[in-house]
Scaffold this motif. Sequence first.
Motif, short mmCIF file in Angstrom:
data_model
loop_
_atom_site.label_atom_id
_atom_site.label_comp_id
_atom_site.label_asym_id
_atom_site.label_seq_id
_atom_site.Cartn_x
_atom_site.Cartn_y
_atom_site.Cartn_z
N ASN A 1 0.86 -1.18 0.00
CA ASN A 1 0.00 0.00 0.00
C ASN A 1 0.90 1.23 0.00
O ASN A 1 0.83 2.06 0.88
N GLY A 2 1.79 1.26 -1.01
CA GLY A 2 2.81 2.30 -1.05
C GLY A 2 4.07 1.79 -0.38
O GLY A 2 4.07 0.75 0.27
N PRO A 3 5.19 2.55 -0.53
CA PRO A 3 6.46 2.12 0.06
C PRO A 3 6.34 1.96 1.58
O PRO A 3 5.73 2.77 2.25
N GLY A 4 6.92 0.86 2.07
CA GLY A 4 6.97 0.65 3.53
C GLY A 4 5.68 0.20 4.18
O GLY A 4 5.60 0.03 5.40
N LYS A 5 4.62 0.00 3.38
CA LYS A 5 3.32 -0.37 3.97
C LYS A 5 2.73 -1.61 3.30
O LYS A 5 2.78 -1.74 2.06
N LEU A 6 2.12 -2.46 4.13
CA LEU A 6 1.46 -3.66 3.62
C LEU A 6 0.11 -3.83 4.30
O LEU A 6 -0.02 -3.57 5.50
N VAL A 7 -0.86 -4.30 3.52
CA VAL A 7 -2.16 -4.66 4.09
C VAL A 7 -2.24 -6.19 4.01
O VAL A 7 -2.00 -6.77 2.95
N VAL A 8 -2.58 -6.83 5.14
CA VAL A 8 -2.68 -8.29 5.15
C VAL A 8 -4.15 -8.69 5.29
O VAL A 8 -4.86 -8.20 6.17
N THR A 9 -4.58 -9.57 4.38
CA THR A 9 -5.97 -10.07 4.44
C THR A 9 -5.96 -11.59 4.50
O THR A 9 -4.98 -12.24 4.12
N LYS A 10 -7.06 -12.16 4.98
CA LYS A 10 -7.24 -13.62 4.99
C LYS A 10 -8.69 -13.89 4.62
O LYS A 10 -9.60 -13.35 5.27
N ASP A 11 -8.89 -14.69 3.57
CA ASP A 11 -10.25 -15.00 3.09
C ASP A 11 -11.07 -13.72 2.84
O ASP A 11 -12.24 -13.63 3.20
N GLY A 12 -10.38 -12.71 2.28
CA GLY A 12 -11.07 -11.47 1.93
C GLY A 12 -11.26 -10.50 3.09
O GLY A 12 -11.70 -9.37 2.89
N LYS A 13 -10.96 -10.93 4.32
CA LYS A 13 -11.11 -10.04 5.48
C LYS A 13 -9.76 -9.45 5.87
O LYS A 13 -8.74 -10.15 5.87
N LYS A 14 -9.76 -8.16 6.19
CA LYS A 14 -8.51 -7.50 6.57
C LYS A 14 -8.04 -7.97 7.94
O LYS A 14 -8.81 -7.98 8.90
N LEU A 15 -6.77 -8.37 8.01
CA LEU A 15 -6.19 -8.79 9.29
C LEU A 15 -5.45 -7.65 9.96
O LEU A 15 -5.64 -7.38 11.14
N SER A 16 -4.55 -6.99 9.19
CA SER A 16 -3.76 -5.91 9.81
C SER A 16 -3.06 -5.05 8.77
O SER A 16 -2.94 -5.43 7.60
N ASP A 17 -2.60 -3.89 9.23
CA ASP A 17 -1.71 -3.03 8.45
C ASP A 17 -0.32 -3.20 9.03
O ASP A 17 -0.13 -3.05 10.24
N LEU A 18 0.66 -3.50 8.18
CA LEU A 18 2.04 -3.66 8.66
C LEU A 18 2.92 -2.58 8.05
O LEU A 18 2.67 -2.11 6.94
N THR A 19 3.95 -2.19 8.80
CA THR A 19 4.91 -1.22 8.27
C THR A 19 6.34 -1.70 8.51
O THR A 19 6.62 -2.37 9.51
N ALA A 20 7.21 -1.36 7.57
CA ALA A 20 8.64 -1.67 7.70
C ALA A 20 9.41 -0.83 6.69
O ALA A 20 8.93 -0.60 5.58
N PRO A 21 10.62 -0.38 7.09
CA PRO A 21 11.43 0.39 6.11
C PRO A 21 11.92 -0.47 4.96
O PRO A 21 12.28 0.03 3.90
N HIS A 22 11.94 -1.80 5.18
CA HIS A 22 12.41 -2.72 4.14
C HIS A 22 11.39 -3.84 3.92
O HIS A 22 10.99 -4.50 4.88
N ILE A 23 11.00 -4.04 2.66
CA ILE A 23 10.06 -5.11 2.33
C ILE A 23 10.64 -5.93 1.18
O ILE A 23 11.02 -5.38 0.14
N ILE A 24 10.74 -7.24 1.40
CA ILE A 24 11.24 -8.14 0.35
C ILE A 24 10.06 -8.92 -0.24
O ILE A 24 9.31 -9.56 0.50
N LEU A 25 9.91 -8.84 -1.54
CA LEU A 25 8.87 -9.61 -2.24
C LEU A 25 9.48 -10.93 -2.69
O LEU A 25 10.44 -10.96 -3.46
#
Length: 467
Positions: free
Chosen positions: A118-142
Amino acid sequence: MADTNFDLIIVGGGPGGYVAAIRAAQLKMKVCVVEREHLGGICLNWGCIPTKALLRSAEIYHYMQHADAYGLSASNTGFDLAKVVQRSRGVSKQLNGGVGHLLKKNKVTVIDGEAKLNGPGKLVVTKDGKKLSDLTAPHIILATGARPRALPGIEPDKKLIWTYFEAMVPQTMPKTLLVIGSGAIGIEFASFFRTMGAEVTVVEVMPQVMPVEDEEISKHARKQFEKQGMKIMTETKVVSVKKGADNVIATIEDKAGKKSEITVDRVISAVGVRGNIENIGLETTKVKTDRGCIVIDEYGRTAEPGIYAIGDVAGPPMLAHKAEHEGVICVEKIAGLNNVHPMKKEQIPGCTYCHPQVASVGLTEAKAKAAGHQVKVGRFPFLGNGKAIALGEPEGMVKTVFDAKTGQLLGAHMVGAEVTELIQGYVVAMGLETTEEELMHTVFPHPTLSEMMHESVLDAYGRVIHM
């Protein structure tokens, strides 16, 4: 509320992702892995590991059928397909649990869900279509891996047309099988099903089977496959398929444009893989893609600062060991370690666990010449090796390619029993920038298959002993 802020977040828990996580934890980073399905990824659950378990069952079945050659007798040999598959799944399950244990031991947070940038440093985590959490980190590895590529009009349907997923858990043994593509995945499945008794036809669009291998090695392997009763058609393509109730009629076209039909119980589509770049939020960043893969530099960095990619999603060679090494390089660079060596792709070995096995590293003879090298080439046959004959495995060959001027080892290529375990000797030699002289002065133990590696080097310089 669980912690949502980390030093490093890794999307994908396959070989690249979980190894990167462990290395980052060793370097005292606070690490999170988001995995939507299985820790260990495709390799451990649906690829490298379970296929080796299947191929091991096939190998033992082969020996049982040829017990007489060893002065032994085995009558009424047969197999229980469900148990063969069950063993393979059990091996995967054990290792999957092992990865979970390693991550826990290294205090890596594991989140079961699907992550999207969700832009640099931000991730949205979902499970079965439901939002679990917003995560942040200066470094993200895909490290999202890859999936089977489908040919238009020959899309896998899980019933009659399989990918490696379905080919790994067959409920019945097909009597006839068409394999499209003769890369590592295609040829390994062709080898397994042929050994287990299926009539197998392999169709390959390129001029040789296992197109990335040295031509001489490929020809040798093809001869062995055909001796086992495999039908191989190169410079040929499947143009269309017509599905029946429990069979497939495939229309095949050769290079002259001549068409023919083949009716089989099942088709395996093994025409390569494509990176999982969709639905991970790349559009919210400056990350660039090319031909279905994320574009990175030699340290895994993308065009968006703070976002990295490793493994299959970052392009070929699409191999688990490449992903693991890439993960370590990427993490060490993030951690600011000095002297981080970028990946040398020409030193990544490739292994195919068909029967006979094929293994290689570096340049083929043709590619070495095309790159402008004057070459010295050495060869040694399994037939000249005492251990190979004692094993009852006299078919095979070791080939080495050197730069004639400098003695640099440019490539090594092998076909035969256990060559996937031998190749690392040449990989180490290349990494140490070994010349032919050092290899000649190395004492190889006797009797071993590895002596052929020594003899092949000697042969390149007109000094071969046992041939």
